[in-house]
Design an enzyme around this catalytic site. Structure first.
Site, PDB file in Angstrom:
ATOM      1  N   GLU A 140       0.990  -1.244  -0.061  1.00  0.00           N
ATOM      2  CA  GLU A 140       0.004   0.001   0.049  1.00  0.00           C
ATOM      3  C   GLU A 140       0.779   1.282   0.102  1.00  0.00           C
ATOM      4  OE1 GLU A 140      -2.776   0.444   3.128  1.00  0.00           O
ATOM      5  OE2 GLU A 140      -3.379   2.234   2.564  1.00  0.00           O
TER       6      GLU A 140
ATOM      7  N   ARG B 152       5.785 -13.350   8.729  1.00  0.00           N
ATOM      8  CA  ARG B 152       6.456 -12.009   8.645  1.00  0.00           C
ATOM      9  C   ARG B 152       7.870 -11.929   9.179  1.00  0.00           C
ATOM     10  NH1 ARG B 152       2.954  -7.752   8.709  1.00  0.00           N
ATOM     11  NH2 ARG B 152       4.471  -6.319   9.500  1.00  0.00           N
TER      12      ARG B 152
ATOM     13  N   LYS C 106       4.806  -0.006   8.917  1.00  0.00           N
ATOM     14  CA  LYS C 106       4.826   1.306   8.245  1.00  0.00           C
ATOM     15  C   LYS C 106       4.319   2.321   9.433  1.00  0.00           C
ATOM     16  CE  LYS C 106       3.161  -0.164   4.393  1.00  0.00           C
ATOM     17  NZ  LYS C 106       2.654  -0.348   3.274  1.00  0.00           N
TER      18      LYS C 106
HETATM   19  P1  ATP Z   1       2.932  -2.451   7.443  1.00  0.00           P
HETATM   20  O1  ATP Z   1       2.233  -2.932   8.772  1.00  0.00           O
HETATM   21  O2  ATP Z   1       4.655  -2.261   7.350  1.00  0.00           O
HETATM   22  O3  ATP Z   1       2.157  -1.411   6.804  1.00  0.00           O
HETATM   23  P2  ATP Z   1       1.666  -4.150   5.545  1.00  0.00           P
HETATM   24  O4  ATP Z   1       1.582  -5.664   5.505  1.00  0.00           O
HETATM   25  O5  ATP Z   1       0.325  -3.433   5.768  1.00  0.00           O
HETATM   26  O6  ATP Z   1       3.024  -3.708   6.627  1.00  0.00           O
HETATM   27  P3  ATP Z   1       1.730  -3.654   2.876  1.00  0.00           P
HETATM   28  O7  ATP Z   1       2.125  -2.638   2.201  1.00  0.00           O
HETATM   29  O8  ATP Z   1       0.551  -4.008   2.855  1.00  0.00           O
HETATM   30  O9  ATP Z   1       2.282  -3.450   4.307  1.00  0.00           O
HETATM   31  O10 ATP Z   1       2.584  -4.917   2.433  1.00  0.00           O
HETATM   32  C1  ATP Z   1       2.994  -5.347   1.105  1.00  0.00           C
HETATM   33  C2  ATP Z   1       3.508  -6.589   1.261  1.00  0.00           C
HETATM   34  O11 ATP Z   1       4.719  -7.015   1.896  1.00  0.00           O
HETATM   35  C3  ATP Z   1       2.379  -7.597   1.738  1.00  0.00           C
HETATM   36  O12 ATP Z   1       2.243  -8.899   0.932  1.00  0.00           O
HETATM   37  C4  ATP Z   1       2.833  -7.981   3.034  1.00  0.00           C
HETATM   38  O13 ATP Z   1       2.286  -9.174   3.491  1.00  0.00           O
HETATM   39  C5  ATP Z   1       4.364  -7.840   2.825  1.00  0.00           C
HETATM   40  N1  ATP Z   1       4.910  -7.565   4.310  1.00  0.00           N
HETATM   41  C6  ATP Z   1       4.931  -6.651   4.903  1.00  0.00           C
HETATM   42  N2  ATP Z   1       5.520  -6.527   6.318  1.00  0.00           N
HETATM   43  C7  ATP Z   1       6.141  -7.745   6.015  1.00  0.00           C
HETATM   44  C8  ATP Z   1       7.092  -8.408   6.879  1.00  0.00           C
HETATM   45  N3  ATP Z   1       7.373  -7.965   8.125  1.00  0.00           N
HETATM   46  N4  ATP Z   1       7.770  -9.639   6.523  1.00  0.00           N
HETATM   47  C9  ATP Z   1       7.409  -9.919   5.390  1.00  0.00           C
HETATM   48  N5  ATP Z   1       6.496  -9.688   4.540  1.00  0.00           N
HETATM   49  C10 ATP Z   1       5.749  -8.432   4.793  1.00  0.00           C
HETATM   50 MG    MG Z   2      -1.322  -3.484   4.630  1.00  0.00          MG
END
Ligand code: ATP
Ligand code: MG
Length: 561
Positions: free
Chosen positions: A36, A261, A271
């Site tokens: 995102e 993760r 984020k």
């Molecule tokens: P955040 O909490 O940092 O916003 P998120 O999952 O909401 O993480 P996204 O931008 O939706 O962030 O993530 C994009 C992709 O990266 C998704 O497929 C998510 O599962 C993966 N991802 C995010 N954080 C991790 C992590 N710590 N380890 C592995 N994959 C991750």
């Molecule tokens: Mg997300």
């Protein structure tokens, strides 16, 4: 790219191998990385990037970069730009640049068809009523008063929702599934909601926005994804994912696989939390070298190859686990050791005057850039003069037994240079050492004594006549505890921001050879650590270096390991 490390064997790869063998999807392996655009990518995202792009590479398939941009409140073009820059920097090329917001029409079409077949309805309860009527894990939910609206009535309301006739929150579109479903997510999940907000790409074109579950699986299906890889917290969302792609009539739809993760000690990978560190001024920005963002790591001097090697080394598993910082630093050192030149920089200088060296004379000494065990060659000249800088900690007036560096009456070798002997310690009125008066032995040029005399220590140095004053930023862990998010519900993670995570050495002295190098050149400062030129703050009249990592894991020592 896959050849530089061990094969990426893991349970996901095995499933994909099986798909390919059985022809399950009837199309090439297709994955996507779906961030995102509401913040910068971090080291956790790198794990997902390496996994998704790595699978596509290994199976001669495709991997899309999908901006999952369905929330008009938090997203921004500057994040899209940063995400693209960082994925490319890691060394991956996307097959297509996709936007969930490009599918809004298609999603709306699917919404209408679900309404027409009685699989979705417009609910006019407010948020709280919806929550209450959904029940609990122990109790089934109750149908609200709008659940049995006719398809005609629903279609009319949905069209008017889209036309902007209603304020935020007046109605939502929900799937009509099962209010007693054991998986709470399946109790008539919300699909579309009204948001009168300006979207960073679409402006005011839409006031109906899809929820994550509605947008995500269908975006995958529209793009022809085969396996949709996501992290474990989406396990319960898998039922709705499958329900939607099947109801929407996609043939051989994608399926979701969850993996653990990445959670890295002494930092946070979310984020939302990283945004707080930026907004509350704990760091200087998303690219602060202490941040676990790819932009921060890049500015810190970490290479994309090191990040990829790290991601390969931790593997992909189904069970959550934390990764030690030492594992990451090991990957960084391994990579830098084999590629960066060695130069000399005195971080905390003290002056040495060679009393028997001619004033005004400067000679150039040969110095190789690489040690013998690194398969690179190259050398430069380092200027040597009567006045030099050495590291304050390389001198002790009253040294303990095991101290092999400079002390009164003691002889040491200057790296690439001569043997010197400390003859006199000059102090100021406050009793602080300001200068060491030494003699040098001209016969030891290059570092050996013709009479076979041995010295126990070799120290680095910089010519005071030709050395360049610079700023050296020594970074440490961003947090004082390994898991700042797990210190109790009422303790905010920012409580554990390390107040000593940066130490600025503003009078460091570096050899002049570095001045002409690339703006993001990396080095090993001999005996000190790995460093990189700071791309943002560097000025030729005021060079700045960031410490990427120390030479050894100093923490292993502290822990007694
Ligand atoms: P955040 O909490 O940092 O916003 P998120 O999952 O909401 O993480 P996204 O931008 O939706 O962030 O993530 C994009 C992709 O990266 C998704 O497929 C998510 O599962 C993966 N991802 C995010 N954080 C991790 C992590 N710590 N380890 C592995 N994959 C991750
Ligand atoms: Mg997300």
């Amino acid at each position: 790219m896959s050849s530089e490390t061990t094969p990426r064997n893991n349970f996901i790869r095995e499933l994909v191998e099986d798909d390919v063998a059985t022809g399950r999807f009837g199309r090439p392996v297709t994955t996507r990385f779906p961030p995102e655009p509401n913040g910068f990518l971090h080291i956790g995202h790198a794990k997902s990037i390496c996994l998704n792009f790595g699978l596509a590479e290994d199976f001669a398939g495709r991997c899309n970069l999908r901006l999952d941009d369905t929330n008009p409140f938090t997203e921004d073009m500057k994040y899209v730009e940063a995400i693209k820059r960082d994925v490319a920097w890691l060394g991956f090329t996307w097959a297509a640049e996709c936007y969930a917001s490009d599918y809004f029409d298609k999603l709306y079409e699917i919404a209408e068809s679900l309404v027409k077949t009685g699989k979705a309805y417009v609910d006019s309860q407010n948020e709280e009523e919806i929550r209450e009527n959904r029940g609990t894990v122990m109790e089934p939910g109750k149908p609200g008063p709008y659940r049995d609206r006719t398809p005609e009535e629903n279609l009319d309301l949905l069209r008017r929702m889209k036309a902007g006739e209603f304020p935020d929150g007046a109605h939502v579109l929900r799937a009509k599934i099962d209010l007693a479903h054991p998986n709470m997510i399946m109790r008539d999940p919300l699909l579309l909601r009204i948001r009168h907000a300006s979207h960073y790409r679409l402006g005011d074109e839409w006031c109906l926005y899809p929820l994550y579950d509605f947008a995500h699986g269908l975006s995958d299906a529209i793009e022809g994804i085969t396996r949709s890889l996501c992290t474990l917290e989406f396990k319960d969302n898998r039922d709705i994912y499958e329900w939607l792609v099947n109801e929407a009539g996609f043939e051989r739809p994608p399926t979701q696989i969850e993996f653990a993760r990445l959670e890295l000690d002494y930092t946070v990978v979310s984020k939302r939390k990283l945004l707080r560190l930026v907004n509350e001024g704990h760091v200087s920005g998303w690219d602060d070298p202490r941040m676990p963002t790819l932009a921060g790591l890049r500015r810190r001097g970490v290479t994309p190859e090191a990040i990829r090697a790290f991601c390969d080394s931790i593997g992909v598993a189904r069970k959550p686990a934390r990764t030690e910082l030492a594992t990451f630093e090991h990957a960084v050192r391994n990579d830098l050791n084999m590629r960066v030149p060695r130069v000399m920089c005195v971080v905390d200088p003290i002056k040495v005057v060679l009393t028997n060296y001619a004033a005004g004379q400067v000679e150039e000494l040969d110095a190789s850039y690489y040690p013998h065990d690194v398969p690179l060659t190259g050398s430069r000249k380092v200027p040597f003069s009567r006045e030099l800088w050495i590291e304050r900690e390389d001198f002790m007036e009253d040294p303990p037994k095991k101290f092999f560096r400079l002390a009164p009456g003691r002889e040491v070798r200057l790296r690439y240079g001569f043997f010197i002997t400390c003859q006199e310690v000059v102090k100021n009125d406050a009793g602080e050492i300001v200068e060491l008066r030494c003699t040098y032995d001209p016969a030891t040029r290059g570092g050996d004594s013709p009479d076979g005399r041995k010295v126990q220590g070799t120290i680095h140095w910089v010519s005071a006549a030709r050395g360049v004053t610079c700023e050296v930023r020594l970074y440490d862990k961003l947090f004082t505890v390994p898991d700042p998010e797990a210190q109790g519900d009422d303790v905010d993670f920012t409580t554990f921001v390390n107040p000593d995570s940066i130490r600025v050495m503003s009078h460091a002295k570096v050899e002049p050879s570095v001045l002409g190098d690339a703006p993001d050149a990396r080095y090993q400062f001999e005996r000190t650590g790995y460093f990189v030129k700071d791309v943002a703050d560097w000025r030729d009249e005021r060079p700045v270096f960031n410490r990427t990592v120390t030479l050894r894991d100093t923490w292993a020592k502290v822990k007694g390991a």
